[in-house]
Write a protein that holds these residues in place. Structure first.
Motif, PDB file in Angstrom:
ATOM      1  N   LEU A  81     -41.170  63.042   8.874  1.00  0.00           N
ATOM      2  CA  LEU A  81     -40.894  64.420   8.456  1.00  0.00           C
ATOM      3  C   LEU A  81     -40.139  65.223   9.509  1.00  0.00           C
ATOM      4  O   LEU A  81     -39.932  66.417   9.356  1.00  0.00           O
ATOM      5  CB  LEU A  81     -42.194  65.143   8.078  1.00  0.00           C
ATOM      6  N   THR A  82     -39.698  64.561  10.566  1.00  0.00           N
ATOM      7  CA  THR A  82     -39.059  65.268  11.679  1.00  0.00           C
ATOM      8  C   THR A  82     -37.872  66.107  11.228  1.00  0.00           C
ATOM      9  O   THR A  82     -37.800  67.321  11.498  1.00  0.00           O
ATOM     10  CB  THR A  82     -38.603  64.271  12.754  1.00  0.00           C
ATOM     11  N   GLU A  83     -36.927  65.490  10.539  1.00  0.00           N
ATOM     12  CA  GLU A  83     -35.697  66.196  10.197  1.00  0.00           C
ATOM     13  C   GLU A  83     -35.928  67.285   9.152  1.00  0.00           C
ATOM     14  O   GLU A  83     -35.354  68.373   9.235  1.00  0.00           O
ATOM     15  CB  GLU A  83     -34.635  65.197   9.718  1.00  0.00           C
ATOM     16  N   SER A  84     -36.786  67.011   8.165  1.00  0.00           N
ATOM     17  CA  SER A  84     -37.067  68.022   7.138  1.00  0.00           C
ATOM     18  C   SER A  84     -37.749  69.244   7.743  1.00  0.00           C
ATOM     19  O   SER A  84     -37.435  70.389   7.377  1.00  0.00           O
ATOM     20  CB  SER A  84     -37.954  67.432   6.031  1.00  0.00           C
ATOM     21  N   THR A  85     -38.681  69.017   8.657  1.00  0.00           N
ATOM     22  CA  THR A  85     -39.383  70.134   9.276  1.00  0.00           C
ATOM     23  C   THR A  85     -38.449  70.924  10.191  1.00  0.00           C
ATOM     24  O   THR A  85     -38.517  72.156  10.254  1.00  0.00           O
ATOM     25  CB  THR A  85     -40.598  69.628  10.057  1.00  0.00           C
ATOM     26  N   ALA A  86     -37.554  70.222  10.873  1.00  0.00           N
ATOM     27  CA  ALA A  86     -36.568  70.909  11.704  1.00  0.00           C
ATOM     28  C   ALA A  86     -35.627  71.750  10.843  1.00  0.00           C
ATOM     29  O   ALA A  86     -35.245  72.866  11.224  1.00  0.00           O
ATOM     30  CB  ALA A  86     -35.781  69.896  12.530  1.00  0.00           C
ATOM     31  N   ASP A  87     -35.245  71.230   9.676  1.00  0.00           N
ATOM     32  CA  ASP A  87     -34.434  72.016   8.741  1.00  0.00           C
ATOM     33  C   ASP A  87     -35.141  73.323   8.378  1.00  0.00           C
ATOM     34  O   ASP A  87     -34.528  74.400   8.358  1.00  0.00           O
ATOM     35  CB  ASP A  87     -34.185  71.228   7.446  1.00  0.00           C
ATOM     36  N   LEU A  88     -36.437  73.208   8.085  1.00  0.00           N
ATOM     37  CA  LEU A  88     -37.201  74.377   7.669  1.00  0.00           C
ATOM     38  C   LEU A  88     -37.307  75.380   8.808  1.00  0.00           C
ATOM     39  O   LEU A  88     -37.184  76.596   8.595  1.00  0.00           O
ATOM     40  CB  LEU A  88     -38.585  73.936   7.197  1.00  0.00           C
ATOM     41  N   ALA A  89     -37.508  74.895  10.023  1.00  0.00           N
ATOM     42  CA  ALA A  89     -37.571  75.804  11.175  1.00  0.00           C
ATOM     43  C   ALA A  89     -36.282  76.587  11.315  1.00  0.00           C
ATOM     44  O   ALA A  89     -36.293  77.807  11.553  1.00  0.00           O
ATOM     45  CB  ALA A  89     -37.842  75.003  12.454  1.00  0.00           C
ATOM     46  N   PHE A  90     -35.162  75.893  11.140  1.00  0.00           N
ATOM     47  CA  PHE A  90     -33.892  76.596  11.291  1.00  0.00           C
ATOM     48  C   PHE A  90     -33.634  77.529  10.110  1.00  0.00           C
ATOM     49  O   PHE A  90     -32.999  78.588  10.264  1.00  0.00           O
ATOM     50  CB  PHE A  90     -32.731  75.612  11.482  1.00  0.00           C
ATOM     51  N   ALA A  91     -34.127  77.171   8.936  1.00  0.00           N
ATOM     52  CA  ALA A  91     -34.019  78.079   7.796  1.00  0.00           C
ATOM     53  C   ALA A  91     -34.780  79.375   8.071  1.00  0.00           C
ATOM     54  O   ALA A  91     -34.296  80.471   7.755  1.00  0.00           O
ATOM     55  CB  ALA A  91     -34.555  77.404   6.528  1.00  0.00           C
ATOM     56  N   LEU A  92     -35.974  79.262   8.653  1.00  0.00           N
ATOM     57  CA  LEU A  92     -36.753  80.449   9.008  1.00  0.00           C
ATOM     58  C   LEU A  92     -36.026  81.273  10.074  1.00  0.00           C
ATOM     59  O   LEU A  92     -35.992  82.509  10.016  1.00  0.00           O
ATOM     60  CB  LEU A  92     -38.131  80.040   9.528  1.00  0.00           C
ATOM     61  N   LEU A  93     -35.446  80.587  11.045  1.00  0.00           N
ATOM     62  CA  LEU A  93     -34.726  81.269  12.118  1.00  0.00           C
ATOM     63  C   LEU A  93     -33.548  82.059  11.544  1.00  0.00           C
ATOM     64  O   LEU A  93     -33.377  83.244  11.830  1.00  0.00           O
ATOM     65  CB  LEU A  93     -34.266  80.225  13.139  1.00  0.00           C
ATOM     66  N   MET A  94     -32.754  81.399  10.701  1.00  0.00           N
ATOM     67  CA  MET A  94     -31.591  82.052  10.114  1.00  0.00           C
ATOM     68  C   MET A  94     -31.993  83.196   9.187  1.00  0.00           C
ATOM     69  O   MET A  94     -31.399  84.276   9.193  1.00  0.00           O
ATOM     70  CB  MET A  94     -30.768  81.027   9.339  1.00  0.00           C
ATOM     71  N   SER A  95     -33.011  82.950   8.384  1.00  0.00           N
ATOM     72  CA  SER A  95     -33.461  83.974   7.439  1.00  0.00           C
ATOM     73  C   SER A  95     -33.991  85.203   8.166  1.00  0.00           C
ATOM     74  O   SER A  95     -33.722  86.340   7.765  1.00  0.00           O
ATOM     75  CB  SER A  95     -34.547  83.394   6.524  1.00  0.00           C
ATOM     76  N   SER A  96     -34.730  84.970   9.250  1.00  0.00           N
ATOM     77  CA  SER A  96     -35.268  86.094  10.023  1.00  0.00           C
ATOM     78  C   SER A  96     -34.154  86.863  10.714  1.00  0.00           C
ATOM     79  O   SER A  96     -34.147  88.106  10.723  1.00  0.00           O
ATOM     80  CB  SER A  96     -36.271  85.579  11.063  1.00  0.00           C
ATOM     81  N   ALA A  97     -33.203  86.136  11.298  1.00  0.00           N
ATOM     82  CA  ALA A  97     -32.128  86.790  12.044  1.00  0.00           C
ATOM     83  C   ALA A  97     -31.230  87.619  11.126  1.00  0.00           C
ATOM     84  O   ALA A  97     -30.858  88.751  11.458  1.00  0.00           O
ATOM     85  CB  ALA A  97     -31.304  85.747  12.796  1.00  0.00           C
ATOM     86  N   ARG A  98     -30.881  87.068   9.977  1.00  0.00           N
ATOM     87  CA  ARG A  98     -29.948  87.739   9.072  1.00  0.00           C
ATOM     88  C   ARG A  98     -30.664  88.489   7.941  1.00  0.00           C
ATOM     89  O   ARG A  98     -30.037  88.964   7.017  1.00  0.00           O
ATOM     90  CB  ARG A  98     -28.955  86.725   8.502  1.00  0.00           C
ATOM     91  N   ARG A  99     -32.000  88.564   8.016  1.00  0.00           N
ATOM     92  CA  ARG A  99     -32.821  89.350   7.093  1.00  0.00           C
ATOM     93  C   ARG A  99     -32.601  88.915   5.638  1.00  0.00           C
ATOM     94  O   ARG A  99     -32.512  89.735   4.722  1.00  0.00           O
ATOM     95  CB  ARG A  99     -32.535  90.838   7.287  1.00  0.00           C
ATOM     96  N   VAL A 100     -32.513  87.607   5.446  1.00  0.00           N
ATOM     97  CA  VAL A 100     -32.156  87.062   4.142  1.00  0.00           C
ATOM     98  C   VAL A 100     -33.182  87.424   3.071  1.00  0.00           C
ATOM     99  O   VAL A 100     -32.830  87.923   1.992  1.00  0.00           O
ATOM    100  CB  VAL A 100     -31.976  85.535   4.233  1.00  0.00           C
TER     101      VAL A 100
END
Length: 324
Positions: free
Chosen positions: A99-118
């Motif tokens: 699950l390494t890559e899928s979980t890393a994808d999700l972490a970056f999705a949270l990072l991007m969503s938080s930064a850009r207030r998605v």
């Protein structure tokens, strides 16, 4: 005589069918009444357990006299009383790496969503509030070129770091129990103490296992060390963060925002977090893709089968109990 396998969470019909080739399989059925009662009734007959999401230890397993192995469909194993497993000689297996890559994808999705207030601006738009060009009060913050701090540079942490460094030109800081010289060479990652990392990072991503040492690793003191413009991402375990302290920090503007996939109590039906526009809240979906969940199930099946057929499982958490 076939050994008996008991599922302690939902398993697919395909997995049950595969297990039935070698074992007697018991899968509690909600149509037959109380699931916990069915589990407890079957427990004395079980040589192996498979599933996820149930606390298992001395209290829950005292009647499991035949138990040889618990195959967890997860990476984390804080739900299991490992000391008791070792005392009883019960093998515990998990499903790392898949699950390494899928979980890393999700972490970056949270990072991007938080930064850009998605999430916030998606709700704002759907509520009919977009009536003119957005103003500065709705601006987000850039991700590219910002400093990414990884707390716990294991496989998932490294995968997140690669996304940040190679995809967004982010300088990488990390803290943990040991230096990762190969990652320092690969992407110029720099080791920091936790306090230094918190003070220097624009984004702080938590990727540590839950233990006595990491419980409330991030609390009022640590949040105060972070930049007021920083964003905290937690994809590890909820109790790694002192939730009331985080809520206060978000309310008071101590930090800019947070992206959360895990919480101190799960499932979480009500929380002050849900009222905060600077908190992105997801329902613990780090590995929740069709492909990854299938890979985890396959790995758990293989671990269980190996253990019950007398072979050393690939992913044995407590190798000291192996008698082979």
């Amino acid at each position: 005589m076939k050994k008996t396998v008991l599922a302690f969470s939902r398993v697919s019909p395909e997995m049950a069918e595969r297990l039935q080739q070698d074992f007697n399989v018991i899968v509690p059925n909600p149509k037959l009444g109380d699931m916990n009662a069915q589990f407890n009734d079957a427990l004395p007959h079980a040589h192996g357990l498979i599933g996820a999401g149930r606390t298992l230890g001395r209290e829950q397993l005292h009647s499991a006299a035949k138990l040889e192995v618990v195959s967890s469909i997860s990476v984390g194993y804080d739900n299991y009383e490992l000391g008791y497993f070792n005392e009883r000689g019960i093998m515990l297996t998990n499903t790392p790496d898949v699950l390494t890559e899928s979980t890393a994808d999700l972490a970056f999705a949270l990072l991007m969503s938080s930064a850009r207030r998605v999430a916030e601006l998606d709700a704002w738009t759907k509520a009919g509030q977009w009536k003119r060009t957005v103003e500065a009060s709705h601006f987000g913050t850039d991700v590219h070129g910002k400093t990414l701090g990884i707390v716990g540079m294991g496989n998932i942490g490294a995968a997140i770091a690669r996304r940040g460094h190679f995809g967004f030109n982010m300088p990488i800081l990390y803290s943990g129990n040991s230096r990762k010289t190969s990652l320092e060479q690969e992407m110029g990652a720099q080791y920091r103490s936790l306090d230094q990392l918190l003070a220097e990072s624009d984004f702080v991503c938590l990727v540590v296992p839950l233990s006595e040492k990491t419980k409330h690793l991030i609390s009022t003191r640590e949040l105060a060390l972070m930049k007021s413009s920083a964003i905290l991402i937690n994809i590890s375990r909820g109790p790694v963060v002192d939730e009331p302290a985080l809520i206060e920090a978000l309310q008071q503007g101590t930090i800019r925002g947070a992206g959360l996939d895990v919480y101190e109590k799960e499932p979480l039906a009500e929380s002050p977090l849900f009222q905060l526009s600077n908190a992105v809240t997801l329902p613990h979906i780090g590995s929740a893709t069709h492909e990854t969940r299938q890979a985890m199930a396959d790995r758990a099946y293989a671990n269980l089968r190996s253990a019950l057929l007398g072979e050393r499982p690939q992913d044995l958490v407590n190798p000291q109990v192996w008698k082979g």
